[in-house]
Design a protein around this motif. Structure first.
Motif, PDB file in Angstrom:
ATOM      1  N   TYR A 106       0.837  -1.199   0.000  1.00  0.00           N
ATOM      2  CA  TYR A 106       0.000   0.000   0.000  1.00  0.00           C
ATOM      3  C   TYR A 106       0.872   1.248   0.000  1.00  0.00           C
ATOM      4  CZ  TYR A 106      -3.196  -3.589   1.774  1.00  0.00           C
ATOM      5  OH  TYR A 106      -3.916  -4.740   1.948  1.00  0.00           O
TER       6      TYR A 106
ATOM      7  N   ASP B  69      -0.287   4.260   0.897  1.00  0.00           N
ATOM      8  CA  ASP B  69      -0.882   5.308   1.725  1.00  0.00           C
ATOM      9  C   ASP B  69      -0.951   4.930   3.208  1.00  0.00           C
ATOM     10  OD1 ASP B  69      -2.736   3.316   1.386  1.00  0.00           O
ATOM     11  OD2 ASP B  69      -4.408   4.624   0.865  1.00  0.00           O
TER      12      ASP B  69
ATOM     13  N   LYS C  37      -3.785   1.172  -2.854  1.00  0.00           N
ATOM     14  CA  LYS C  37      -4.317   2.068  -1.828  1.00  0.00           C
ATOM     15  C   LYS C  37      -5.152   1.282  -0.822  1.00  0.00           C
ATOM     16  CE  LYS C  37      -3.025   5.986  -3.902  1.00  0.00           C
ATOM     17  NZ  LYS C  37      -2.107   6.990  -3.317  1.00  0.00           N
TER      18      LYS C  37
ATOM     19  N   ARG D 103      -6.568   3.182   1.810  1.00  0.00           N
ATOM     20  CA  ARG D 103      -7.505   4.232   2.202  1.00  0.00           C
ATOM     21  C   ARG D 103      -7.859   4.119   3.699  1.00  0.00           C
ATOM     22  NH1 ARG D 103      -9.449   1.342  -1.616  1.00  0.00           N
ATOM     23  NH2 ARG D 103     -11.343   0.796  -0.487  1.00  0.00           N
TER      24      ARG D 103
END
Length: 341
Positions: free
Chosen positions: A49, A51, A76, A78
């Motif tokens: 990932y 993020d 991502k 999130r």
């Protein structure tokens, strides 16, 4: 405890030197051996990932991904977005080992629309089959909408078979000022999850009707894993690493990582060209090559003795002064005499 850890780190270094002399690890009689997994590259890709670096939930996110509870998210995760109801159901069903049952349900695609995830309708259908939701709830609920903290606790209790708590034993939920915000029918099940310390509140409030974020969901499922998966044969081992490369054939290289535990016993982690394991170290995710002699490690092992994730921290440097008496490799013990006798 600190002296024991320093001793184990020194022992690990001496073991590594022994490996170089003998050409292989001194496998102690009865020492457990654990291997990586054949799908390590896929796990690493799933967990790459972009993020989550530095996020407070980063370790939990990597753990639940290594367990296969979260996958198919792309680059991502999130973490600060809210988790949808179908996301929550899906992760809980995977945690309970019921995804195969969900996928085998014959869902009519012409009757099931409005789901965000590929298997979303199957997860909801399984929840109905388990009696967790009604047919009306299945048809009239917006499963793409954010799940609340109450829904998460309730579904977790039902899917993981936590018994509802009634009567005098119902205590944990009342320490929150907003306990009246819980639905009456769900409160006993939420009590079970709160009493097990899987979910907590913030300050004096639980915020049962507040949407849960994906980071919070990962942390909650991670905590549930620590409680629930131990009953399914999963375990966590800890110790200090000693390293060796051992050639087993003309074209096959096998790496042994000996881990010395605080009680002086050890186990081996084995890596070859077909099997490896994830390593989370210095806020970075990689494979076994991240490990160094002297690293402190926490190893997540599955029921088939497969290594799913190793969390590592570089060993602290320390100097012990005295006279080395001898090294007992078979018992993983180092004997020395300090200047004070």
């Amino acid at each position: 405890m600190r002296k024991t850890r320093i001793l184990n780190r020194l022992l690990a270094v001496l073991l590594a030197l022994t490996f170089l002399v003998t050409g292989g690890p001194p496998v102690a009689q009865g020492a457990e051996t654990y291997s990586g997994v054949s799908y390590c590259d896929s796990l690493l890709k799933n967990a790459s990932y972009q993020d989550v670096s530095g996020h407070w939930a980063q370790p939990s996110i990597y753990r639940v991904t290594a367990l296969g509870i979260v996958r198919g998210e792309g680059s991502k995760f999130r973490p600060n977005n809210t988790a949808s109801r179908e996301d929550v159901l899906g992760m809980l069903i995977r945690l309970a080992g019921l995804e195969g049952e969900a996928q085998r349900i014959n869902v009519d695609p012409t009757q099931e629309t409005g789901y965000q995830n590929y298997w979303g309708a199957n997860y909801v259908a399984l929840a109905q089959a388990m009696g967790i939701i009604t047919d009306e709830e299945r048809r009239n609920t917006n499963w793409r909408a954010a799940a609340t903290r109450e829904e998460t606790a309730y579904w977790m209790a039902r899917i993981l078979n936590y018994l509802p708590v009634y009567g005098q034993a119902q205590q944990a939920i009342y320490r929150f000022d907003d306990w009246k915000s819980f639905s009456r029918s769900r409160l006993p099940y939420c009590e079970a999850i709160i009493a097990a310390q899987i979910m907590t509140g913030t300050g004096n409030n639980f915020y049962p009707q507040k949407a849960i974020t994906r980071a919070e969901l990962a942390a909650v499922i991670d905590k549930a894993c620590q409680v629930y998966l131990t009953t399914k044969g999963y375990k966590t081992l800890q110790g200090t690493v000693g390293n060796s490369s051992f050639i087993t054939g003309p074209s096959v290289e096998r790496n042994y990582y000996q881990v010395v535990q605080d009680d002086g016993q050890s186990f081996f982690m084995v890596v070859d060209s077909e099997r490896d394991f994830l390593v989370y170290k210095n806020r970075t995710l990689g494979k076994s090559g991240f490990l160094n002699t002297g690293d402190s490690v926490k190893v997540l092992v599955g029921p088939q003795n497969e290594i799913l994730l190793v969390e590592a921290a570089s060993g602290a440097q320390a100097v012990l002064e005295g006279v080395l008496d001898y090294l007992d490799i078979t018992r993983n013990r180092l004997y020395l005499t300090g200047w004070d006798g």
